[in-house]
Write an enzyme that holds these catalytic residues in place. Structure first.
Site, mmCIF file in Angstrom:
data_model
loop_
_atom_site.group_PDB
_atom_site.id
_atom_site.type_symbol
_atom_site.label_atom_id
_atom_site.label_comp_id
_atom_site.label_asym_id
_atom_site.label_seq_id
_atom_site.Cartn_x
_atom_site.Cartn_y
_atom_site.Cartn_z
ATOM 1 N N HIS A 160 9.531 -9.898 14.529
ATOM 2 C CA HIS A 160 9.787 -8.452 14.520
ATOM 3 C C HIS A 160 11.238 -8.143 14.903
ATOM 4 O O HIS A 160 11.759 -8.704 15.870
ATOM 5 C CB HIS A 160 8.823 -7.770 15.500
ATOM 6 C CG HIS A 160 8.682 -6.300 15.284
ATOM 7 N ND1 HIS A 160 9.695 -5.412 15.556
ATOM 8 C CD2 HIS A 160 7.646 -5.570 14.812
ATOM 9 C CE1 HIS A 160 9.277 -4.186 15.269
ATOM 10 N NE2 HIS A 160 8.036 -4.260 14.815
ATOM 11 N N GLU A 173 -1.231 -4.750 13.650
ATOM 12 C CA GLU A 173 -0.110 -5.585 14.110
ATOM 13 C C GLU A 173 -0.483 -6.304 15.415
ATOM 14 O O GLU A 173 -0.130 -7.463 15.621
ATOM 15 C CB GLU A 173 1.146 -4.727 14.307
ATOM 16 C CG GLU A 173 2.382 -5.535 14.651
ATOM 17 C CD GLU A 173 3.633 -4.673 14.675
ATOM 18 O OE1 GLU A 173 4.332 -4.615 13.645
ATOM 19 O OE2 GLU A 173 3.894 -4.045 15.717
ATOM 20 N N LYS A 184 2.137 10.413 1.324
ATOM 21 C CA LYS A 184 3.553 10.595 0.967
ATOM 22 C C LYS A 184 4.323 9.284 0.815
ATOM 23 O O LYS A 184 5.476 9.283 0.410
ATOM 24 C CB LYS A 184 4.229 11.486 2.004
ATOM 25 C CG LYS A 184 3.725 12.923 1.968
ATOM 26 C CD LYS A 184 4.465 13.773 2.986
ATOM 27 C CE LYS A 184 3.950 15.207 2.950
ATOM 28 N NZ LYS A 184 4.473 15.989 4.094
ATOM 29 N N TYR A 185 3.667 8.178 1.170
ATOM 30 C CA TYR A 185 4.364 6.887 1.042
ATOM 31 C C TYR A 185 4.554 6.451 -0.409
ATOM 32 O O TYR A 185 5.208 5.441 -0.670
ATOM 33 C CB TYR A 185 3.642 5.796 1.848
ATOM 34 C CG TYR A 185 3.934 5.846 3.337
ATOM 35 C CD1 TYR A 185 3.683 7.000 4.071
ATOM 36 C CD2 TYR A 185 4.452 4.751 4.013
ATOM 37 C CE1 TYR A 185 3.939 7.063 5.442
ATOM 38 C CE2 TYR A 185 4.719 4.797 5.383
ATOM 39 C CZ TYR A 185 4.457 5.954 6.084
ATOM 40 O OH TYR A 185 4.725 5.999 7.441
ATOM 41 N N PHE A 224 0.850 -1.192 0.000
ATOM 42 C CA PHE A 224 0.000 0.000 0.000
ATOM 43 C C PHE A 224 0.881 1.235 0.000
ATOM 44 O O PHE A 224 1.864 1.289 0.743
ATOM 45 C CB PHE A 224 -0.882 0.036 1.254
ATOM 46 C CG PHE A 224 -1.956 -1.011 1.275
ATOM 47 C CD1 PHE A 224 -1.643 -2.348 1.495
ATOM 48 C CD2 PHE A 224 -3.289 -0.654 1.081
ATOM 49 C CE1 PHE A 224 -2.633 -3.320 1.507
ATOM 50 C CE2 PHE A 224 -4.293 -1.613 1.098
ATOM 51 C CZ PHE A 224 -3.969 -2.953 1.301
HETATM 52 C C1 LIG Z 1 8.264 -3.387 11.187
HETATM 53 C C2 LIG Z 1 6.796 -3.346 11.412
HETATM 54 O O1 LIG Z 1 6.184 -4.362 11.576
HETATM 55 N N1 LIG Z 1 6.191 -2.121 11.403
HETATM 56 C C3 LIG Z 1 4.809 -1.863 11.763
HETATM 57 C C4 LIG Z 1 4.741 -0.564 12.520
HETATM 58 O O2 LIG Z 1 5.428 0.594 12.032
HETATM 59 P P1 LIG Z 1 5.904 1.215 10.614
HETATM 60 O O3 LIG Z 1 6.721 2.384 10.911
HETATM 61 O O4 LIG Z 1 6.541 0.191 9.760
HETATM 62 O O5 LIG Z 1 4.510 1.672 9.938
HETATM 63 P P2 LIG Z 1 4.404 2.451 8.558
HETATM 64 O O6 LIG Z 1 4.451 3.922 8.815
HETATM 65 O O7 LIG Z 1 5.373 1.920 7.592
HETATM 66 O O8 LIG Z 1 2.926 2.082 8.099
HETATM 67 C C5 LIG Z 1 2.614 0.787 7.610
HETATM 68 C C6 LIG Z 1 2.272 0.813 6.098
HETATM 69 O O9 LIG Z 1 1.058 1.534 5.884
HETATM 70 C C7 LIG Z 1 1.111 2.230 4.650
HETATM 71 N N2 LIG Z 1 1.020 3.692 4.873
HETATM 72 C C8 LIG Z 1 1.146 4.225 6.124
HETATM 73 C C9 LIG Z 1 1.018 5.600 6.324
HETATM 74 C C10 LIG Z 1 0.755 6.432 5.215
HETATM 75 O O10 LIG Z 1 0.633 7.665 5.310
HETATM 76 N N3 LIG Z 1 0.647 5.866 3.981
HETATM 77 C C11 LIG Z 1 0.772 4.515 3.781
HETATM 78 O O11 LIG Z 1 0.664 4.060 2.644
HETATM 79 C C12 LIG Z 1 2.432 1.836 3.988
HETATM 80 O O12 LIG Z 1 2.235 0.704 3.180
HETATM 81 C C13 LIG Z 1 3.301 1.499 5.184
HETATM 82 O O13 LIG Z 1 4.385 0.679 4.786
HETATM 83 O O14 LIG Z 1 3.412 -0.259 12.904
HETATM 84 C C14 LIG Z 1 2.482 -0.123 11.868
HETATM 85 C C15 LIG Z 1 1.149 0.343 12.390
HETATM 86 O O15 LIG Z 1 0.621 -0.500 13.332
HETATM 87 C C16 LIG Z 1 2.422 -1.430 11.086
HETATM 88 O O16 LIG Z 1 1.918 -2.479 11.889
HETATM 89 C C17 LIG Z 1 3.816 -1.742 10.588
HETATM 90 O O17 LIG Z 1 3.791 -2.855 9.789
#
Ligand SMILES: CC(=O)N[C@H]1[C@@H](OP(=O)(O)OP(=O)(O)OC[C@H]2O[C@@H](n3ccc(=O)[nH]c3=O)[C@H](O)[C@@H]2O)O[C@H](CO)[C@H](O)[C@@H]1O
Ligand SMILES: [Mn+2]
Length: 313
Positions: free
Chosen positions: A192, A262, A83-84, A79
């Site tokens: 993790h 998660e 800004k992703y 996804f």
């Molecule tokens: C290593 C790991 O397991 N990381 C988890 C953690 O931090 P993360 O820092 O990995 O979360 P994240 O900010 O990457 O968000 C998860 C995913 O949501 C999507 N996204 C998010 C925000 C946005 O503005 N646009 C968008 O497209 C994108 O695919 C991203 O990769 O917590 C999240 C929220 O509970 C998810 O469970 C993640 O999988």
């Protein structure tokens, strides 16, 4: 010194011999498996007898020769909202270099800005479908909503006659090493990277009994990453359906689990044990970080400024 050179030469000659025999003869040669020697610095099996995949626990050539005969197709979802979208290019380009090389892969990319998806050169038997989704203004909602979107995708679009396996990955990641058929299984979770050697009372499970993601102190196996999971279509459909239902019930009760989907994924894996676990090599902290047990980084988060990249705090 001399001894080392002789050893290296021996290894090189062996590699060359294996290569030649594997290519021109139809035998497959590889090192003898050992029933008594293996990695001793990590666990490579769970108490329910599921393998935990680390470097050194499998032979890539052997694995490929087994799985290539099965003519597999792997669906892969990610996804990119808001800004992703900036992470898409590196994700896809590095996946083309390291992820299931030589296998059929179909990526499904969900985004609120299809026009921003860059042109990435795909290998043979590899393709990309872009699916438009509605923008959301809380990162928690974006992250959680994935379960429902995945459930609907699998249920309505993906036929198990076409796809053998599916992996669901975070987009803010980049591949640096092989992620291949060794990762395939009925139900696959990734340990993790921040919790692989931490006592379970320190896991960030949801601890409030009001949430369906609740795991009481003294329970739990591993802490699994929300950023990567997979398995067969049937098993991942059941996983996404269950998590999405539990997320909705929590929302109706005005409770949001500590780490959103998660937390629910961790509850699901507690009750439905994965048949295979991937070590944190498959979802590492960042390419600039190391750890004694990590001999190779396969897939890792890309460092990001949370305040800048997320729509809310
Ligand atoms: C290593 C790991 O397991 N990381 C988890 C953690 O931090 P993360 O820092 O990995 O979360 P994240 O900010 O990457 O968000 C998860 C995913 O949501 C999507 N996204 C998010 C925000 C946005 O503005 N646009 C968008 O497209 C994108 O695919 C991203 O990769 O917590 C999240 C929220 O509970 C998810 O469970 C993640 O999988
Ligand atoms: Mn992420």
């Amino acid at each position: 010194m001399e001894k080392k050179n002789v050893y290296q030469l021996h290894e090189q000659v062996k590699c060359l011999l294996f290569f030649l025999l594997n290519h021109f003869d139809h035998r497959l040669l590889y090192d003898q498996p050992s029933a008594s020697v293996g990695r001793t610095d990590v666990a490579s099996v769970t108490p329910w007898s599921a393998p935990i995949i680390w470097e050194g626990t499998f032979d890539p050539t052997l694995i490929d020769s087994i799985y290539k005969q099965q003519n597999l197709t792997i669906a892969t979802t990610a996804f990119a909202l808001g800004k992703y979208t900036r992470f898409v290019k590196d994700f896809l380009e590095s996946a083309e270099e390291h992820y299931f090389v030589g296998f059929r892969v179909h990526y499904y990319l969900f985004t609120d800005q299809p026009e921003s998806v860059p042109e990435v050169k795909m290998g043979e038997n590899r393709s990309l479908t872009v699916l438009k989704v509605q923008s959301l203004n809380r990162w928690q909602d974006i992250s959680m909503k994935r379960m429902e979107k995945l459930e609907k995708l699998i249920e309505n679009e993906l036929s198990s006659e076409v796809y053998d396996y599916i992996f669901c990955l975070d987009i803010d990641g980049k591949f640096y090493g092989r992620w291949g058929a060794e990762s395939l299984g009925r139900l696959v979770g990734v340990i993790h990277p921040w919790f692989y050697n931490v006592p379970r009372n320190q896991f960030t499970y949801e601890r409030r009994p009001e949430s369906l993601a609740y795991i009481p102190a003294g329970e739990g196996d591993y802490y699994y990453a929300g950023a990567a999971f997979g398995g067969t279509l049937e098993d991942v459909l059941h996983l996404t359906k269950t998590c999405s239902k539990q997320l909705k019930i929590d929302a109706a009760n005005s409770i949001e689990a500590l780490w959103q989907e998660e937390s629910h994924l961790n509850k699901y894996f507690l009750l439905n044990k994965p048949s295979k676990l991937l070590s944190p090599e498959y979802m590492w902290r960042s390419i600039s970080e190391g750890a004694a047990q990590i001999k190779i980084v396969r897939f890792t988060s890309v460092p990001k400024n949370y305040a800048e990249v997320r729509p809310n705090t």
